[in-house]
Scaffold this active site. Structure first.
Site, PDB file in Angstrom:
ATOM      1  N   PRO A 105      -9.266   2.603  -4.292  1.00  0.00           N
ATOM      2  CA  PRO A 105      -8.758   3.924  -3.923  1.00  0.00           C
ATOM      3  C   PRO A 105      -7.279   3.857  -3.544  1.00  0.00           C
ATOM      4  O   PRO A 105      -6.847   2.881  -2.922  1.00  0.00           O
ATOM      5  CB  PRO A 105      -9.602   4.325  -2.712  1.00  0.00           C
ATOM      6  N   GLY A 109      -4.625   2.498   2.322  1.00  0.00           N
ATOM      7  CA  GLY A 109      -4.333   1.310   3.118  1.00  0.00           C
ATOM      8  C   GLY A 109      -4.985   0.053   2.577  1.00  0.00           C
ATOM      9  O   GLY A 109      -5.045  -0.964   3.265  1.00  0.00           O
ATOM     10  N   LEU A 110      -5.487   0.107   1.331  1.00  0.00           N
ATOM     11  CA  LEU A 110      -6.179  -1.059   0.768  1.00  0.00           C
ATOM     12  C   LEU A 110      -5.297  -1.821  -0.225  1.00  0.00           C
ATOM     13  O   LEU A 110      -5.776  -2.631  -1.004  1.00  0.00           O
ATOM     14  CB  LEU A 110      -7.503  -0.636   0.117  1.00  0.00           C
ATOM     15  N   GLY A 111      -3.997  -1.536  -0.192  1.00  0.00           N
ATOM     16  CA  GLY A 111      -3.052  -2.344  -0.965  1.00  0.00           C
ATOM     17  C   GLY A 111      -2.981  -1.996  -2.438  1.00  0.00           C
ATOM     18  O   GLY A 111      -2.625  -2.855  -3.267  1.00  0.00           O
ATOM     19  N   SER A 113      -0.894  -0.161  -4.185  1.00  0.00           N
ATOM     20  CA  SER A 113       0.413  -0.203  -4.847  1.00  0.00           C
ATOM     21  C   SER A 113       0.834  -1.646  -5.124  1.00  0.00           C
ATOM     22  O   SER A 113       1.375  -1.943  -6.190  1.00  0.00           O
ATOM     23  CB  SER A 113       1.478   0.542  -4.028  1.00  0.00           C
ATOM     24  N   ALA A 114       0.552  -2.560  -4.199  1.00  0.00           N
ATOM     25  CA  ALA A 114       0.905  -3.966  -4.428  1.00  0.00           C
ATOM     26  C   ALA A 114       0.034  -4.554  -5.536  1.00  0.00           C
ATOM     27  O   ALA A 114       0.518  -5.306  -6.396  1.00  0.00           O
ATOM     28  CB  ALA A 114       0.730  -4.775  -3.138  1.00  0.00           C
ATOM     29  N   ALA A 115      -1.259  -4.189  -5.545  1.00  0.00           N
ATOM     30  CA  ALA A 115      -2.168  -4.697  -6.585  1.00  0.00           C
ATOM     31  C   ALA A 115      -1.734  -4.179  -7.948  1.00  0.00           C
ATOM     32  O   ALA A 115      -1.794  -4.899  -8.952  1.00  0.00           O
ATOM     33  CB  ALA A 115      -3.603  -4.274  -6.273  1.00  0.00           C
ATOM     34  N   ASP A 156       1.069  -7.370   1.734  1.00  0.00           N
ATOM     35  CA  ASP A 156       0.226  -6.780   0.687  1.00  0.00           C
ATOM     36  C   ASP A 156       0.430  -7.490  -0.649  1.00  0.00           C
ATOM     37  O   ASP A 156      -0.548  -7.848  -1.321  1.00  0.00           O
ATOM     38  CB  ASP A 156       0.539  -5.278   0.516  1.00  0.00           C
TER      39      ASP A 156
HETATM   40  C1  MEV Z   1       0.155  -2.151   5.109  1.00  0.00           C
HETATM   41  O1  MEV Z   1      -0.940  -2.714   4.422  1.00  0.00           O
HETATM   42  C2  MEV Z   1       0.444  -2.943   6.333  1.00  0.00           C
HETATM   43  C3  MEV Z   1       1.642  -2.460   7.153  1.00  0.00           C
HETATM   44  O2  MEV Z   1       1.792  -3.437   8.180  1.00  0.00           O
HETATM   45  C4  MEV Z   1       2.902  -2.363   6.328  1.00  0.00           C
HETATM   46  C5  MEV Z   1       3.433  -3.701   5.846  1.00  0.00           C
HETATM   47  O3  MEV Z   1       3.053  -4.734   6.378  1.00  0.00           O
HETATM   48  O4  MEV Z   1       4.258  -3.671   4.925  1.00  0.00           O
HETATM   49  C6  MEV Z   1       1.366  -1.131   7.815  1.00  0.00           C
END
Ligand code: MEV
Length: 321
Positions: A105, A109-111, A113-115, A156
């Protein structure tokens, strides 16, 4: 970019992967040079690149697992990311087509964009027969994350690339960091609850930064307290001490709430999880909505998942190993 009308189906054998992640302890303070623990989850992004003879701009076709287009990544961002990747790899962008398949999703907050960046980098590099080390993939994904997030810590892209649990600490703003493997004596099940509220990490990171700039001493002391929880968490994980780890997660949640990055839905999920027997529950990632995690003794996560589902939330079960 124009999307084709029909989904091409499942990713093929040439697909390249970027892993989704949870942060077990230490989000936000990690941006300020403190420690955090993160681990991959079974959800990921896969990408497959092809070259066409077209001289058109690169196309990123974004598919979810069920083949329907769902929340395609913002076109301007995916194009800037694609341009950065082809530029850094020194390969022609024209005629490049990248199919992206994700069961992760977005804005949770599950990363994701980095994935996404890691999967695209691996797919494009492989299409041009370039051999990149994992460190090179991660460094380039960090640059992509800067486009999406502004001031990422680098945690991430690290987990999206390496796909294993790590203790992470940023050492400079240019992507310098230390990572150590985290070892647990047995797999620890982790329940993930999705608040259903989309939240952009760039926004919560910027809210915390504004508050910190106004009162650095007050916020630095919260970050330092979180750092101590993270380091205690490394010991708890090494010993497989789930009760201690849960307590550390609960306190971390209190401090994330103090940083004002929790949300009513996250608080509700945390309460549901604890009532259903969770030894620890907290938001994970950027907060402001997004996802939360809960841990319990082995066998104890099923009632937590069931309770969150009864309350209408989407859930996912993963394992820390
Ligand atoms: C995001 O997954 C984690 C944060 O600490 C941002 C970051 O570390 O870049 C909120």
């Amino acid at each position: 970019a124009a999307q084709p009308p029909v989904a091409p189906g499942a990713p093929g054998p040439d697909a390249h992967v970027g892993y989704g992640k949870i942060i077990l302890l230490g989000e936000h303070s990690v941006v300020y040079g403190h420690h955090a623990i993160a681990a991959p989850i079974g959800l990921s992004v896969r990408a497959e690149a092809t070259r066409t003879t077209s001289s058109a701009e690169p196309v990123i076709a974004d598919w979810s697992v069920d083949g329907s287009l769902r929340e395609p990544i913002r076109e301007d961002i995916s194009h800037r990311v694609a341009a950065l990747i082809t530029g850094r790899l020194g390969v022609p962008a024209a005629g490049l087509r990248v199919e992206v398949f994700s069961d992760l999703p977005r804005a949770s907050g599950l990363g994701a964009s980095a994935a996404f960046a890691v999967a695209v980098i691996r797919a494009v590099a492989s299409r041009f027969d370039l051999r990149l080390s994992d460190a090179e993939v991660s460094n380039l994904a960090f640059e992509c994350e800067r486009i999406v997030h502004g001031t990422p810590s680098g945690i991430d892209n690290t987990v999206a690339t390496f796909g294993r649990p790590v203790l992470f600490r940023k050492t400079d703003a240019a992507g310098g960091h230390e990572i150590h493997d985290i070892v647990t004596p047995y797999p620890i099940p982790v329940a993930i609850g999705l608040s259903g509220v989309h939240a952009l990490t760039s926004q919560t990171v910027s809210l915390v930064r504004t508050a910190w700039q106004k009162n650095p001493a007050r916020y630095d002391s919260i970050f330092a307290q979180i750092d101590a929880l993270v380091l205690a968490g490394v010991d708890a994980l090494r010993h497989g001490d789930i009760a201690e780890l849960g307590e550390l997660m609960n306190i971390n949640q209190g401090l994330l709430n103090a940083l004002q990055v929790s949300s009513p839905e996250i608080e509700q999920l945390v309460a549901i999880a604890r009532r259903a027997g969770a030894l620890g529950a907290k938001l994970t990632g950027g907060g402001g909505g997004g996802a939360m995690i809960a841990i319990a003794e082995p066998g104890g996560t099923e009632p937590i998942i069931a309770a969150m589902r009864r309350a209408g939330f989407a859930t996912y079960l993963t394992e820390l190993r």
